[in-house]
Design a protein around this motif. Structure first.
Motif, short mmCIF file in Angstrom:
data_model
loop_
_atom_site.label_atom_id
_atom_site.label_comp_id
_atom_site.label_asym_id
_atom_site.label_seq_id
_atom_site.Cartn_x
_atom_site.Cartn_y
_atom_site.Cartn_z
N SER A 1 0.53 -1.62 -0.01
CA SER A 1 0.53 -0.05 -0.61
C SER A 1 1.19 1.75 0.28
O SER A 1 0.68 2.45 -0.87
N VAL A 2 1.83 1.55 0.57
CA VAL A 2 2.98 2.49 0.65
C VAL A 2 3.32 2.75 -0.91
O VAL A 2 3.45 3.63 -1.06
N LEU A 3 4.19 1.57 -1.35
CA LEU A 3 4.65 1.83 -2.59
C LEU A 3 3.65 2.85 -3.19
O LEU A 3 4.04 3.10 -3.72
N GLU A 4 2.71 1.89 -4.21
CA GLU A 4 1.45 2.57 -4.33
C GLU A 4 1.00 3.57 -4.03
O GLU A 4 1.35 4.55 -4.60
N GLN A 5 1.70 3.84 -3.59
CA GLN A 5 1.09 6.01 -2.70
C GLN A 5 2.51 6.76 -3.25
O GLN A 5 2.72 7.82 -3.72
N ASP B 1 2.21 7.46 7.87
CA ASP B 1 3.75 7.73 9.50
C ASP B 1 4.52 6.21 8.49
O ASP B 1 5.18 6.12 9.31
N THR B 2 5.04 6.35 7.01
CA THR B 2 5.86 5.43 6.96
C THR B 2 6.95 6.62 5.64
O THR B 2 6.18 6.77 4.63
N CYS C 1 11.92 1.37 4.06
CA CYS C 1 10.33 1.51 4.84
C CYS C 1 10.93 1.72 6.02
O CYS C 1 12.21 1.27 6.94
N GLY C 2 11.38 3.17 7.07
CA GLY C 2 11.52 3.37 7.56
C GLY C 2 10.14 4.37 8.09
O GLY C 2 9.34 4.68 7.88
N ILE C 3 10.43 4.45 9.59
CA ILE C 3 9.02 5.68 9.97
C ILE C 3 9.36 7.14 10.26
O ILE C 3 10.37 7.80 10.34
N VAL C 4 7.52 7.51 10.99
CA VAL C 4 8.23 8.79 10.87
C VAL C 4 7.70 9.37 11.84
O VAL C 4 6.17 8.72 12.46
N MET C 5 8.15 10.17 12.51
CA MET C 5 8.04 10.53 14.06
C MET C 5 8.33 12.50 13.83
O MET C 5 8.60 13.18 12.93
N LYS D 1 11.81 9.25 0.30
CA LYS D 1 10.30 10.03 0.23
C LYS D 1 9.49 9.76 0.70
O LYS D 1 9.37 8.45 1.58
N LEU D 2 8.46 10.73 0.88
CA LEU D 2 7.41 11.27 2.24
C LEU D 2 6.37 10.94 1.41
O LEU D 2 6.02 11.92 1.28
N VAL D 3 5.44 10.07 1.87
CA VAL D 3 3.77 10.89 1.07
C VAL D 3 3.49 11.48 1.98
O VAL D 3 3.11 10.87 3.24
N ILE D 4 2.18 12.89 1.63
CA ILE D 4 1.82 13.43 2.19
C ILE D 4 0.49 13.30 1.58
O ILE D 4 0.47 13.39 0.69
#
Length: 155
Positions: A35-39, A77-78, A90-94, A135-138
């Motif tokens: 799902s993240v890769l699609e975004q 969040d990824t 992938c990593g995490i977002v804080m 890359k960060l999805v917004i």
């Protein structure tokens, strides 16, 4: 006879340990959900970092990027890091601030130190330093409408 018995006892144990170790490889632990890769395929929904820090030899939490999230958007969040010759990680977002309140919409994208060190052994650490590879999805923030009148109270 005792050698055969030892092999029969140790073989299942060895296979079990090998399977557990394989499940902890960086490609598995830092893998991205589909799902993240699609975004990230839509460039309009992606921002790149302002700053990237890659110093895994300094210890934990020294591989990260700082992102500025535009007004009216929120960060997923990824964070996704792409490396040539490998699948995305992938990593995490804080939140950027220690209090959790980010006034200027900045966030950290943390990358696993072990995965960074593994990429270092493969000669790919320099790719982590390139902001274009992070890359960060917004996502557009949705406004919640308050349907309660001022004199009404929820139950």
């Amino acid at each position: 006879m005792s050698l055969v018995l030892a092999v029969l006892i140790c073989l299942p144990l060895g296979l079990f340990v090998a399977k557990k170790l394989q499940a902890r490889t960086p490609g598995v632990v830092s893998a991205c959900p589909d799902s993240v890769l699609e975004q990230i395929e839509n460039p309009a929904n992606v921002v790149h970092p302002e700053k990237v820090v890659v110093e895994p030899w300094q210890g934990r939490h020294n591989v990260f990027a700082t992102f500025k999230v535009p007004d009216g958007y929120k960060a997923s969040d990824t964070v996704v890091v792409t490396v040539k010759g490998s699948h995305p990680y992938c990593g995490i977002v804080m939140p950027y601030s220690p209090s959790g309140m980010s006034i200027d919409q900045r966030v950290f994208g943390w990358f696993r130190t072990r995965t960074a060190l593994w990429l270092f052994t493969k000669g790919q650490l320099s790719q982590l330093e390139q902001p274009a590879n992070w890359k960060l999805v917004i996502l557009k923030e949705s406004k919640q409408t308050n349907f309660l009148k001022t004199d009404e109270h929820p139950l």
